[in-house]
Design a protein around this motif. Structure first.
Motif, PDB file in Angstrom:
ATOM      1  N   THR A  41      36.493  43.224  14.534  1.00 37.37           N
ATOM      2  CA  THR A  41      36.544  44.163  13.405  1.00 37.37           C
ATOM      3  C   THR A  41      37.903  44.191  12.733  1.00 37.37           C
ATOM      4  O   THR A  41      38.023  44.620  11.586  1.00 37.37           O
ATOM      5  N   GLY A  42      38.963  43.782  13.447  1.00 40.62           N
ATOM      6  CA  GLY A  42      40.304  43.822  12.869  1.00 40.62           C
ATOM      7  C   GLY A  42      40.891  45.217  12.777  1.00 40.62           C
ATOM      8  O   GLY A  42      41.878  45.430  12.062  1.00 40.62           O
ATOM      9  N   ILE A  43      40.330  46.190  13.496  1.00 42.69           N
ATOM     10  CA  ILE A  43      40.848  47.553  13.418  1.00 42.69           C
ATOM     11  C   ILE A  43      42.155  47.673  14.198  1.00 42.69           C
ATOM     12  O   ILE A  43      42.467  46.862  15.059  1.00 42.69           O
ATOM     13  N   ARG A  44      42.919  48.703  13.874  1.00 48.37           N
ATOM     14  CA  ARG A  44      44.154  48.996  14.601  1.00 48.37           C
ATOM     15  C   ARG A  44      43.803  49.615  15.953  1.00 48.37           C
ATOM     16  O   ARG A  44      42.763  50.256  16.101  1.00 48.37           O
ATOM     17  N   VAL A  45      44.728  49.485  16.913  1.00 43.32           N
ATOM     18  CA  VAL A  45      44.457  50.025  18.246  1.00 43.32           C
ATOM     19  C   VAL A  45      44.339  51.549  18.201  1.00 43.32           C
ATOM     20  O   VAL A  45      43.536  52.143  18.923  1.00 43.32           O
ATOM     21  N   GLY A  46      45.108  52.194  17.323  1.00 44.28           N
ATOM     22  CA  GLY A  46      44.993  53.645  17.181  1.00 44.28           C
ATOM     23  C   GLY A  46      43.644  54.051  16.615  1.00 44.28           C
ATOM     24  O   GLY A  46      43.063  55.057  17.009  1.00 44.28           O
ATOM     25  N   GLU A  47      43.134  53.252  15.672  1.00 43.02           N
ATOM     26  CA  GLU A  47      41.811  53.510  15.105  1.00 43.02           C
ATOM     27  C   GLU A  47      40.728  53.310  16.156  1.00 43.02           C
ATOM     28  O   GLU A  47      39.755  54.066  16.203  1.00 43.02           O
ATOM     29  N   LEU A  48      40.911  52.304  16.999  1.00 40.72           N
ATOM     30  CA  LEU A  48      39.949  52.044  18.071  1.00 40.72           C
ATOM     31  C   LEU A  48      39.856  53.244  19.006  1.00 40.72           C
ATOM     32  O   LEU A  48      38.758  53.687  19.359  1.00 40.72           O
ATOM     33  N   CYS A  49      41.002  53.772  19.415  1.00 39.24           N
ATOM     34  CA  CYS A  49      41.007  54.900  20.356  1.00 39.24           C
ATOM     35  C   CYS A  49      40.465  56.182  19.724  1.00 39.24           C
ATOM     36  O   CYS A  49      40.049  57.094  20.445  1.00 39.24           O
ATOM     37  N   ALA A  50      40.466  56.248  18.398  1.00 39.14           N
ATOM     38  CA  ALA A  50      39.988  57.450  17.705  1.00 39.14           C
ATOM     39  C   ALA A  50      38.482  57.420  17.430  1.00 39.14           C
ATOM     40  O   ALA A  50      37.935  58.407  16.926  1.00 39.14           O
ATOM     41  N   ILE A  51      37.804  56.318  17.762  1.00 39.98           N
ATOM     42  CA  ILE A  51      36.364  56.228  17.504  1.00 39.98           C
ATOM     43  C   ILE A  51      35.615  57.220  18.384  1.00 39.98           C
ATOM     44  O   ILE A  51      35.834  57.281  19.599  1.00 39.98           O
ATOM     45  N   HIS A  52      34.746  58.007  17.777  1.00 36.65           N
ATOM     46  CA  HIS A  52      33.873  58.924  18.502  1.00 36.65           C
ATOM     47  C   HIS A  52      32.481  58.307  18.634  1.00 36.65           C
ATOM     48  O   HIS A  52      32.102  57.420  17.860  1.00 36.65           O
ATOM     49  N   ILE A  53      31.733  58.818  19.585  1.00 39.95           N
ATOM     50  CA  ILE A  53      30.367  58.336  19.782  1.00 39.95           C
ATOM     51  C   ILE A  53      29.554  58.462  18.491  1.00 39.95           C
ATOM     52  O   ILE A  53      28.795  57.553  18.123  1.00 39.95           O
ATOM     53  N   ASP A  54      29.730  59.580  17.785  1.00 45.00           N
ATOM     54  CA  ASP A  54      28.923  59.775  16.578  1.00 45.00           C
ATOM     55  C   ASP A  54      29.427  58.965  15.384  1.00 45.00           C
ATOM     56  O   ASP A  54      28.856  59.036  14.289  1.00 45.00           O
ATOM     57  N   PRO A  75      53.110  36.798  25.660  1.00 45.43           N
ATOM     58  CA  PRO A  75      52.382  38.067  25.725  1.00 45.43           C
ATOM     59  C   PRO A  75      51.442  38.200  24.526  1.00 45.43           C
ATOM     60  O   PRO A  75      51.657  37.585  23.474  1.00 45.43           O
ATOM     61  N   ILE A  76      50.410  39.019  24.689  1.00 42.84           N
ATOM     62  CA  ILE A  76      49.462  39.274  23.602  1.00 42.84           C
ATOM     63  C   ILE A  76      49.370  40.781  23.405  1.00 42.84           C
ATOM     64  O   ILE A  76      49.258  41.538  24.380  1.00 42.84           O
ATOM     65  N   THR A  77      49.422  41.201  22.163  1.00 42.23           N
ATOM     66  CA  THR A  77      49.332  42.625  21.836  1.00 42.23           C
ATOM     67  C   THR A  77      48.063  42.901  21.043  1.00 42.23           C
ATOM     68  O   THR A  77      47.499  41.977  20.424  1.00 42.23           O
ATOM     69  N   PRO A  78      47.598  44.153  21.020  1.00 37.69           N
ATOM     70  CA  PRO A  78      46.423  44.482  20.205  1.00 37.69           C
ATOM     71  C   PRO A  78      46.606  44.116  18.737  1.00 37.69           C
ATOM     72  O   PRO A  78      45.664  43.675  18.079  1.00 37.69           O
ATOM     73  N   HIS A  79      47.826  44.283  18.220  1.00 32.47           N
ATOM     74  CA  HIS A  79      48.029  43.993  16.797  1.00 32.47           C
ATOM     75  C   HIS A  79      47.871  42.505  16.504  1.00 32.47           C
ATOM     76  O   HIS A  79      47.487  42.121  15.393  1.00 32.47           O
ATOM     77  N   MET A  80      48.149  41.657  17.484  1.00 34.65           N
ATOM     78  CA  MET A  80      47.953  40.221  17.285  1.00 34.65           C
ATOM     79  C   MET A  80      46.480  39.898  17.102  1.00 34.65           C
ATOM     80  O   MET A  80      46.118  38.977  16.362  1.00 34.65           O
ATOM     81  N   LEU A  81      45.601  40.658  17.757  1.00 36.60           N
ATOM     82  CA  LEU A  81      44.164  40.455  17.567  1.00 36.60           C
ATOM     83  C   LEU A  81      43.756  40.850  16.152  1.00 36.60           C
ATOM     84  O   LEU A  81      42.929  40.186  15.519  1.00 36.60           O
ATOM     85  N   ARG A  82      44.330  41.928  15.645  1.00 34.08           N
ATOM     86  CA  ARG A  82      44.051  42.351  14.263  1.00 34.08           C
ATOM     87  C   ARG A  82      44.528  41.282  13.281  1.00 34.08           C
ATOM     88  O   ARG A  82      43.820  40.918  12.344  1.00 34.08           O
ATOM     89  N   HIS A  83      45.727  40.765  13.516  1.00 36.22           N
ATOM     90  CA  HIS A  83      46.272  39.740  12.636  1.00 36.22           C
ATOM     91  C   HIS A  83      45.428  38.474  12.694  1.00 36.22           C
ATOM     92  O   HIS A  83      45.197  37.801  11.684  1.00 36.22           O
ATOM     93  N   THR A  84      44.949  38.147  13.894  1.00 40.51           N
ATOM     94  CA  THR A  84      44.112  36.955  14.053  1.00 40.51           C
ATOM     95  C   THR A  84      42.786  37.125  13.325  1.00 40.51           C
ATOM     96  O   THR A  84      42.265  36.165  12.726  1.00 40.51           O
TER      97      THR A  84
END
Length: 286
Positions: free
Chosen positions: A147-160, A239-248
């Motif tokens: 999805t390319g989302i930020r790690v902070g956005e990922l942690c903020a996802i709610h079930i609904d 090392p690999i960071t969450p932001h590298m996945l977004r950039h990829t």
């Protein structure tokens, strides 16, 4: 820099929709210059001499160039706000080249080999051998990359926020802007359904999608730490960071011919339904 000015400035930044992470960084940066002014006896930081002296001190402390650049940027924003409020007659940064040279960085996008190693090992454990935290990491990696989302956005996802029938997730981005991102194939939707079922054992009443084995919401730092520990078990050169996945994710889309404006909208401004088939073609082979 008085505590009153600092508080009013941070309150102004909050009204502009800046993230908690940015506000926390600003608070630390302003405290840093307050402490410097107290140590050196500087009673007026609103001069070019004071700014130059503070920057020299930052360099003497051997802070990382990126940290110095962030602190200077914070002070620039503060002084510009004071100027707009007509509380600063002369901005010390006016015609002042306060540049900070950053070192050349390695490419932030992952190679095909790195991706296959990362996702291959994440999926190699049999489900009965994986812990719940392993399952959380696997899901986090899949969502960050596809999805390319930020790690902070990922942690903020709610079930609904999930719409598994439509294959979308509602994301709350910077400035409280909302957008929808796509679940690229049935495998990820199946992974999500299985995770949600298992999650009921640990946190049946939690709003957040991603939780720990203790039932608490996962934080960005916990994902970074878990990813770091996971990468340590792999034969990877860096090392690999969450932001590298977004950039990829963005790089994959661009390399597959997606217009850069559409990529920008998908990653942070608005969803583009026509991209769903392209995203699926980009990501479903890892």
């Amino acid at each position: 820099l008085s505590d009153t000015v600092k508080s009013e400035f941070l309150r102004h930044c909050r009204t502009k929709g800046l993230s908690d992470h940015t506000l926390r960084a600003y608070r630390q940066d302003l405290a840093d210059i307050q402490q410097w002014a107290h140590r050196t006896g500087c009673d007026n930081i609103y001069t070019r001499e004071a700014v130059t002296g503070w920057m020299s001190c930052l360099r003497d402390r051997e802070l990382a160039p990126a940290s110095i650049k962030r602190r200077v940027a914070c002070l620039k924003v503060l002084f510009r706000w004071l100027e707009e409020e007509e509380r600063l007659s002369e901005n010390p940064f006016h015609k002042f080249r306060a540049t900070v040279q950053l070192p050349r960085r390695l490419p932030r996008n992952l190679t095909d080999t790195e991706l296959k190693t990362l996702f291959g090992r994440a999926q190699s454990n049999r489900p009965e051998d994986a812990t719940f935290d392993d399952s959380s990491l696997r899901l986090a990696l899949e969502l960050l990359f596809t999805t390319g989302i930020r790690v902070g956005e990922l942690c903020a996802i709610h079930i609904d926020d999930l719409d598994l029938l439509a294959g979308t997730i509602r994301i709350r981005g910077k400035g409280n802007r909302e957008r929808r991102v796509f679940l690229v194939d049935q495998e990820i939707i199946t992974l999500l359904r299985a995770y949600i079922r298992t999650r009921q054992t640990f946190a049946p009443l939690a709003q957040n999608l991603l939780v720990t084995q203790r039932g608490t919401a996962i934080t960005p730092n916990q994902i970074r730490k878990h990813l770091h520990n996971h990468v340590d078990t792999l034969d990877l050169p860096r090392p690999i960071t969450p932001h590298m996945l977004r950039h990829t994710a963005a790089t994959q889309l661009l390399e597959n011919g997606v217009d850069i404006r559409f990529v920008q909208k998908l990653l942070g401004h608005a969803s583009i339904p026509q991209l769903k088939s392209i995203i699926l073609a980009c990501f479903n082979h890892y």
